[in-house]
Design a protein around this motif. Structure first.
Motif, PDB file in Angstrom:
ATOM      1  N   GLU A   1       0.826  -1.212   0.000  1.00  0.00           N
ATOM      2  CA  GLU A   1       0.000   0.000   0.000  1.00  0.00           C
ATOM      3  C   GLU A   1       0.857   1.258   0.000  1.00  0.00           C
ATOM      4  OE1 GLU A   1      -2.868   0.025   3.098  1.00  0.00           O
ATOM      5  OE2 GLU A   1      -3.929  -1.775   2.414  1.00  0.00           O
ATOM      6  N   ASP A   2       2.045   1.189   0.603  1.00  0.00           N
ATOM      7  CA  ASP A   2       2.914   2.365   0.665  1.00  0.00           C
ATOM      8  C   ASP A   2       3.900   2.421  -0.505  1.00  0.00           C
ATOM      9  OD1 ASP A   2       4.438   0.213   1.432  1.00  0.00           O
ATOM     10  OD2 ASP A   2       5.322   1.168   3.189  1.00  0.00           O
TER      11      ASP A   2
ATOM     12  N   SER B   1       3.109   3.341  -3.564  1.00  0.00           N
ATOM     13  CA  SER B   1       2.735   4.389  -4.506  1.00  0.00           C
ATOM     14  C   SER B   1       3.798   5.489  -4.508  1.00  0.00           C
ATOM     15  CB  SER B   1       1.377   4.975  -4.120  1.00  0.00           C
ATOM     16  OG  SER B   1       1.056   6.071  -4.939  1.00  0.00           O
TER      17      SER B   1
ATOM     18  N   GLY C   1       3.376   8.748  -5.866  1.00  0.00           N
ATOM     19  CA  GLY C   1       2.854  10.095  -5.679  1.00  0.00           C
ATOM     20  C   GLY C   1       3.422  11.114  -6.645  1.00  0.00           C
TER      21      GLY C   1
ATOM     22  N   GLU D   1       0.114   9.840 -12.679  1.00  0.00           N
ATOM     23  CA  GLU D   1      -0.724   8.679 -13.000  1.00  0.00           C
ATOM     24  C   GLU D   1       0.041   7.580 -13.743  1.00  0.00           C
ATOM     25  OE1 GLU D   1      -5.105   7.799 -15.071  1.00  0.00           O
ATOM     26  OE2 GLU D   1      -4.089   9.726 -15.381  1.00  0.00           O
TER      27      GLU D   1
ATOM     28  N   GLU E   1       1.997   5.001 -11.683  1.00  0.00           N
ATOM     29  CA  GLU E   1       1.131   4.061 -10.969  1.00  0.00           C
ATOM     30  C   GLU E   1       0.583   2.989 -11.909  1.00  0.00           C
ATOM     31  OE1 GLU E   1       1.166   4.002  -7.739  1.00  0.00           O
ATOM     32  OE2 GLU E   1       2.464   5.751  -7.912  1.00  0.00           O
TER      33      GLU E   1
ATOM     34  N   ARG F   1       3.394   0.597 -12.463  1.00  0.00           N
ATOM     35  CA  ARG F   1       3.558  -0.236 -11.265  1.00  0.00           C
ATOM     36  C   ARG F   1       2.476  -1.315 -11.222  1.00  0.00           C
ATOM     37  NH1 ARG F   1       2.019  -0.206  -5.674  1.00  0.00           N
ATOM     38  NH2 ARG F   1       0.695   1.632  -5.983  1.00  0.00           N
TER      39      ARG F   1
END
Length: 310
Positions: free
Chosen positions: A278-279, A281, A283, A286, A289, A292
């Motif tokens: 969850e961590d 990302s 930031g 778009e 992400e 990923r």
């Protein structure tokens, strides 16, 4: 559309792209790369490549400097890496993606992101002693017959089309990569096949010379090796080279064997163990992400094995 980088890569198996980083970027990335390396040498970062081992899996504790220590720092974009967002900005930078898109034939990313985030690591100088990698292709074992080599090379880049883009981006002067131009399109010659694994030279070999900010993009199945000059224990870092790769999502769809080969090449390094967190990302937009997410879809890598041994 003009494709000078792709033309050179298809012809020679590699292409040098100068000045991908500005002087201020070189200074910044050299600073955080030095910090990451110092932390790893002291046992503060658990993901590394160790002397004298060439391929994963690597030991879980770094050897002492007297034995060479480490030659690489893994997982620069791991959620627990202190400067991971800065490293991610480099990895996903427009200057790098522009070359990657040309090499992989991506004309318009669109809503369905075609690129796959893969690996971003750091290659460094071992301490107190030199270290060399043997001649190899990343995805084809040295035991392959000439016929097997030709078939596998054709399958991995049919018609010269690239399935992934791999590069070294230098933050210090770097002459570590040695290649045999054109060997990505043919079986090894008798001289190459019969050469010692660490032969200091092969016919027509070329030492790739990089200055800080330069990158070399190369076909991972070109015949190549690395030569790492050791540095003084505790002294200034003499090699800091960012080593990254991107994949192409569309390659291998409907072909489970091709998917498995690329998944093994990437996930054997352990990136699948953290990319889904969850961590994880970044930031920073778009597209990163989506890339990923494309890597997450490849799986965790558990039980997938390793491309090469040693």
């Amino acid at each position: 559309m003009s494709t000078p980088h792709l033309d050179a890569l298809q012809r020679d198996g590699f292409v040098v792209v100068p000045n991908l980083l500005s002087p201020s970027e070189i200074s910044h990335y050299r600073s955080i790369a030095t910090k990451a390396t110092t932390k790893t040498r002291s046992g503060g970062w658990p993901h590394f490549r160790t002397v004298p081992k060439q391929f994963p899996p690597w030991p879980t504790t770094p050897p002492p400097a007297s034995e060479g220590g480490i030659w690489g720092v893994q997982h620069l974009m791991h959620p627990d890496m202190e400067d991971r967002q800065s490293f991610a900005k480099c990895y996903f930078s427009d200057s790098i993606l522009k070359v990657v898109e040309e090499l992989l034939g991506v004309k318009d990313a669109g809503p369905d992101e075609p690129l796959v985030m893969e690996l971003f690591n750091l290659l460094v100088a071992p301490e107190t002693k030199d270290f060399e990698l043997r001649w190899h292709r990343d995805d084809i074992p040295e035991t392959a017959t000439a016929e097997e080599e030709v078939a596998q090379l054709a399958a991995k880049s049919p018609g010269g089309k690239q399935s992934h883009a791999q590069y070294n981006l230098a933050l210090c002067p770097d002459a570590s990569l040695i290649v045999v131009p054109g060997s990505h399109r043919r079986a090894r010659t008798d001289a190459e096949r019969n050469a010692e694994p660490y032969a200091p030279s092969l016919p027509n070999q070329l030492i790739v010379q990089l200055q800080p900010g330069d990158a070399v993009f190369y076909d991972s199945n070109i015949l190549h090796r690395g030569v790492y000059k050791g540095k003084e224990e505790g002294g200034e870092e003499t090699r800091l080279t960012l080593h990254g790769s991107f994949g192409l999502k569309a390659v291998g769809e409907g072909d489970d064997e091709k998917k498995k080969v690329r998944a093994t090449a990437v996930l054997q390094h352990g990136v699948g163990a953290w990319v889904h967190r969850e961590d994880a990302s970044f930031g920073i937009g778009e597209r990163p992400e989506k890339m990923r997410a494309n890597l997450v879809a490849m799986g965790t890598g558990e039980g997938i094995g390793y491309s090469l041994q040693g």
